[in-house]
Each structure stands twice: as C-alpha cells, then as structure tokens.
Design an enzyme around this catalytic site. Structure first.
Site, mmCIF file in Angstrom:
data_model
loop_
_atom_site.group_PDB
_atom_site.id
_atom_site.type_symbol
_atom_site.label_atom_id
_atom_site.label_comp_id
_atom_site.label_asym_id
_atom_site.label_seq_id
_atom_site.Cartn_x
_atom_site.Cartn_y
_atom_site.Cartn_z
ATOM 1 N N CYS A 199 0.809 -1.227 0.000
ATOM 2 C CA CYS A 199 0.000 0.000 0.000
ATOM 3 C C CYS A 199 0.839 1.274 0.000
ATOM 4 C CB CYS A 199 -0.951 -0.012 1.190
ATOM 5 S SG CYS A 199 -0.300 -0.801 2.654
ATOM 6 N N HIS A 206 -2.938 6.133 4.658
ATOM 7 C CA HIS A 206 -1.497 6.192 4.917
ATOM 8 C C HIS A 206 -0.977 7.558 4.452
ATOM 9 C CE1 HIS A 206 -1.663 2.048 5.847
ATOM 10 N NE2 HIS A 206 -0.886 1.532 4.923
HETATM 11 N N1 NAP Z 1 -5.007 -3.587 4.410
HETATM 12 C C1 NAP Z 1 -4.192 -3.027 3.535
HETATM 13 O O1 NAP Z 1 -3.959 -1.796 3.507
HETATM 14 C C2 NAP Z 1 -3.514 -3.859 2.525
HETATM 15 C C3 NAP Z 1 -2.857 -3.231 1.509
HETATM 16 C C4 NAP Z 1 -2.211 -3.992 0.562
HETATM 17 C C5 NAP Z 1 -2.243 -5.346 0.677
HETATM 18 N N2 NAP Z 1 -2.917 -5.957 1.693
HETATM 19 C C6 NAP Z 1 -2.923 -7.407 1.737
HETATM 20 O O2 NAP Z 1 -4.223 -7.892 1.475
HETATM 21 C C7 NAP Z 1 -4.449 -9.107 2.199
HETATM 22 C C8 NAP Z 1 -5.685 -9.002 3.046
HETATM 23 O O3 NAP Z 1 -5.599 -7.892 3.922
HETATM 24 P P1 NAP Z 1 -6.822 -7.412 4.814
HETATM 25 O O4 NAP Z 1 -6.365 -6.122 5.375
HETATM 26 O O5 NAP Z 1 -8.101 -7.466 4.068
HETATM 27 O O6 NAP Z 1 -6.844 -8.552 5.939
HETATM 28 P P2 NAP Z 1 -8.062 -9.018 6.888
HETATM 29 O O7 NAP Z 1 -9.000 -7.877 7.120
HETATM 30 O O8 NAP Z 1 -7.426 -9.653 8.052
HETATM 31 O O9 NAP Z 1 -8.841 -10.128 6.026
HETATM 32 C C9 NAP Z 1 -8.244 -11.360 5.686
HETATM 33 C C10 NAP Z 1 -9.160 -12.117 4.743
HETATM 34 O O10 NAP Z 1 -8.508 -13.333 4.362
HETATM 35 C C11 NAP Z 1 -9.403 -14.421 4.605
HETATM 36 N N3 NAP Z 1 -8.674 -15.650 4.928
HETATM 37 C C12 NAP Z 1 -7.839 -15.860 5.951
HETATM 38 N N4 NAP Z 1 -7.414 -17.155 5.944
HETATM 39 C C13 NAP Z 1 -8.004 -17.758 4.889
HETATM 40 C C14 NAP Z 1 -7.999 -19.067 4.352
HETATM 41 N N5 NAP Z 1 -7.263 -20.042 4.911
HETATM 42 N N6 NAP Z 1 -8.745 -19.337 3.250
HETATM 43 C C15 NAP Z 1 -9.501 -18.374 2.693
HETATM 44 N N7 NAP Z 1 -9.575 -17.108 3.147
HETATM 45 C C16 NAP Z 1 -8.827 -16.803 4.241
HETATM 46 C C17 NAP Z 1 -10.238 -13.958 5.777
HETATM 47 O O11 NAP Z 1 -11.396 -14.738 5.837
HETATM 48 P P3 NAP Z 1 -12.085 -15.097 7.278
HETATM 49 O O12 NAP Z 1 -12.877 -13.867 7.636
HETATM 50 O O13 NAP Z 1 -12.919 -16.269 6.924
HETATM 51 O O14 NAP Z 1 -10.983 -15.389 8.231
HETATM 52 C C18 NAP Z 1 -10.492 -12.519 5.380
HETATM 53 O O15 NAP Z 1 -11.531 -12.454 4.410
HETATM 54 C C19 NAP Z 1 -3.152 -9.347 2.973
HETATM 55 O O16 NAP Z 1 -2.325 -10.180 2.199
HETATM 56 C C20 NAP Z 1 -2.550 -7.974 3.074
HETATM 57 O O17 NAP Z 1 -1.153 -8.019 3.232
HETATM 58 C C21 NAP Z 1 -3.568 -5.236 2.610
#
Ligand code: NAP
Length: 344
Positions: free
Chosen positions: A130, A242
């Site tokens: 990000c 950010h």
């Molecule tokens: N947040 C940011 O600013 C940002 C920016 C760039 C990249 N990212 C990347 O994007 C990804 C997600 O971030 P987030 O902020 O959305 O995280 P989050 O809010 O913690 O959400 C994680 C998601 O992944 C799912 N998940 C976890 N384990 C799983 C599995 N074994 N099989 C299928 N689904 C699974 C979760 O489902 P459940 O609800 O069922 O657990 C949830 O939908 C990460 O890789 C992060 O590094 C985030």
C-alpha cells in the site's frame, strides 16, 4: 459480455472494499462470488444493493471463473494462486507472496501498465504494498520530467493496513484507556492507542524492516532500478489512510511550481496545496476516496534539485482494492482476457 469474478478474502478489510469498488465502477461482471475461509461460510457481505453468501475458498472450482481478486494473505496466496492460475483464472493478488517473482508482473496502472502482458507466464499479477502504490502514483510523472536519483520517505501508516484485527486493536485499546482498563497489545508489538510504532513487518539483517525493504524493491521493479530509496515505516493510531513525508533528489532542475503543475495533470493525483491553515490533506479526508493526494510541495534548499512533499491516500483503496480492480480493468481494456462463459 460479462466476466465471472471471485473475491477471495471477501470478509476482510480489502475484500469488502473490492466488492464496493467493483460495484461503484460498474465493472463488467456477469457474476461475483465471495470467498473466504471455512470459518466464514454462510456469512453475508454486500455487493452494491445485493447480498452475497460467503463460500469456502478451499473447495471452490475456478474452472469457469475469469478473474480472482485475492486478498487472503501471503500463505493462502502461495498455496492457492498457482492452482487457480492453472485453471485458467487470472489471479490479482494483494499479498507480498508473488511481488518479487520475475515471472509475475507487479502493476500500478498509472505507473507501468505495459508490464501487464507478462501475466500469462503464471496467470498471476501482483498488487504492490500500500505505501509503495501511492508513492509511485506521485513519483512517476516527476521521474518522467526530471529523473529521480534518490528518495527519502517516512511513512505514517494506518492500522487498517494490518487487517481487521489491527482496526479492532486500536478501537479496543482506545476504549480501555478511557475506562481505565488494562491495555493489551496483541496484533501490534507495543500499544498503538495514543502512540506510534516504528516497526512494520519483520526485521531484516541490516536493521531495516521488511515493510521498508518492500518499498525499495517494489520501486525498483515498477519505476526504475536506478532509483535509490530509503524508508522508515511507522504505524500510527489512524484507522484508514497512509501518509508519507517524502524528500526527492532529481538529476535535472525542477521547481515546486513545476512539480505542482505536473502533478495536477497526472492520472490518479490530486494536488491540494495551499500555504495556509488547513490547505493540505490529512488521512481522515482521504478515507473512502480514490485519489492520491499531494500537499506541502516545496523546494529543499539543502540539496541540488530537491523537493519535499506530503502524500496521502486511502490504503484500502489505492493501496489495495482499487489498484487490483484497475488491474482487472486494464486486462479487459487491452483485450488480454475474454469471458469463459459466453452470453446465452
Ligand atoms: N489492508 C491493507 O492496507 C492492505 C494493503 C495492501 C495489501 N494488503 C494485503 O491484502 C491481504 C488481506 O488484507 P486485509 O487487510 O483485508 O486482511 P483481513 O482484514 O485480516 O482479512 C483477511 C481475509 O482473508 C481471509 N482468509 C484468511 N485465511 C483464509 C484461508 N485459509 N482461506 C480463505 N480465506 C482466508 C479472511 O477470511 P475469514 O474472515 O474467513 O478469516 C479474510 O476475508 C493481505 O495479504 C494484506 O497483506 C492489505
């Protein structure tokens, strides 16, 4: 003609935003499927005025799906993206699992759209970190104009960058402080409420953190391997958005006025830069917005050809979900994918 799109990680911060953005932008989807872990099967998520029931990623058949927007973390992506790609579905992944793979293009559509053609090697496209995404949206037009030599950046990163657990921790700790309950740190290494933490992701051998290393590696891969970049990444008690304080050294002369004019015309950029009280953007104003906001543009008199600026963007949008949807749009615009299921 419409595409079948799966959103993997649909219950998370980024996944929910992906569903919002697909709908807002009128993405040409014939069908959208929400996937997450088995824990969430049956949970409902919104896609415009529709409600989607979440299905499990691990027993979903991707053979008739065209695009998978993946935001389920690095480990899930490492396991699933190659399998999904082999089923002929293009994965656009938000984690860091594939960003540094030479066979996977890392794309910000405003910066290096031409690299997208390499996606067919693995059927995977990576979305950057990000902090890098918003930085490069602003740096690219300035690099084209005056060639960047070196960048020094300090980030002020919101807790939503650490997923929904990060947001919950700031909320819970803030409430605990007000009602004089004990404050527990679980997701972050120290208390985040009313504090800042100069540590994001793991430490590297040279004392930098992985988050800082990612900004260096991703800038070199997407913009120019010759650019030298050094970063200090800091978590701050902000829910969404950010911010970055950026110092840039150029090869050629460029004034603050010239930079302001270039950025005003640049795709994805919005310049808000009045030298008066409130004449700049803060994270709270960028939440829910698509632009990368640039403020406080000024010359740095301590070096030749130097500028300082302040860059702010919604990390869940340009930093993740919006950029992923723009990549999918780019694939379609360039005719690089066709829907598997033809309209009846
Ligand atoms: N947040 C940011 O600013 C940002 C920016 C760039 C990249 N990212 C990347 O994007 C990804 C997600 O971030 P987030 O902020 O959305 O995280 P989050 O809010 O913690 O959400 C994680 C998601 O992944 C799912 N998940 C976890 N384990 C799983 C599995 N074994 N099989 C299928 N689904 C699974 C979760 O489902 P459940 O609800 O069922 O657990 C949830 O939908 C990460 O890789 C992060 O590094 C985030």
């Amino acid at each position: 003609m419409g595409f079948k799109v799966a959103v993997a990680g649909a219950t998370g911060n980024v996944g929910r935003e992906m569903l919002n953005i697909l709908e807002e932008r009128g993405f040409p989807a014939a069908e959208v499927v929400a996937l997450a872990s088995r824990r969430s099967v049956g949970t409902e998520v919104s896609y415009g005025d529709r409600t989607l029931k979440v299905r499990a990623l691990d027993n979903y058949d991707f053979s008739d799906t065209d695009i998978c927007l993946m935001s389920a973390g690095g480990n899930v992506s490492k396991e699933w993206s190659p399998r999904i790609g082999k089923q002929g579905c293009v994965v656009i992944d938000n984690s860091s699992a594939w960003r540094y793979d030479a066979d996977v293009p890392l794309i910000v559509p405003e910066v290096n759209p031409e690299a997208i053609t390499q996606f067919s090697r693995r059927n995977i496209i990576a979305n950057p970190n990000c902090s890098t995404a918003q930085l490069l949206v602003a740096l690219k037009p300035l690099h084209d104009a005056a060639t960047i030599k070196r960048v020094v950046v300090a980030t002020y990163q919101s807790v939503s960058g650490a997923g929904k657990e990060g947001m919950d921790e700031l909320f819970t700790q803030t409430r605990a402080v007000f009602v004089a309950d004990p404050v527990e740190a679980k997701k972050f290494t120290k208390r985040i409420a009313f504090n800042v933490i100069p540590h994001i992701d793991v430490f590297m051998d040279d004392g930098s953190t992985k988050e800082e290393w990612k900004m260096v590696a991703e800038t070199k891969k997407m913009l120019d391997p010759k650019i030298k970049l050094t970063a200090t990444c800091v978590r701050v008690p902000v829910f969404i958005g950010h911010s970055e304080a950026v110092n840039i050294e150029f090869e050629k002369p460029i004034t603050a006025d010239e930079a302001r004019e270039i950025l005003r015309e640049a795709p994805g950029c919005l310049v808000i830069d009045k030298r008066e009280n409130g004449g700049y953007v803060t994270p709270i104003e960028c939440a829910g917005e698509d632009a990368t906001y640039i403020s406080r543009i000024r010359e740095d008199s301590t070096i030749d050809n130097g500028l300082n600026m302040w860059i702010v963007s919604d990390n869940l949008r340009k930093g993740a979900a919006l950029n992923a949807v723009q990549i999918a749009e780019l694939l379609i615009e360039r005719g690089l994918i066709q829907p598997k299921q033809k309209a009846a």
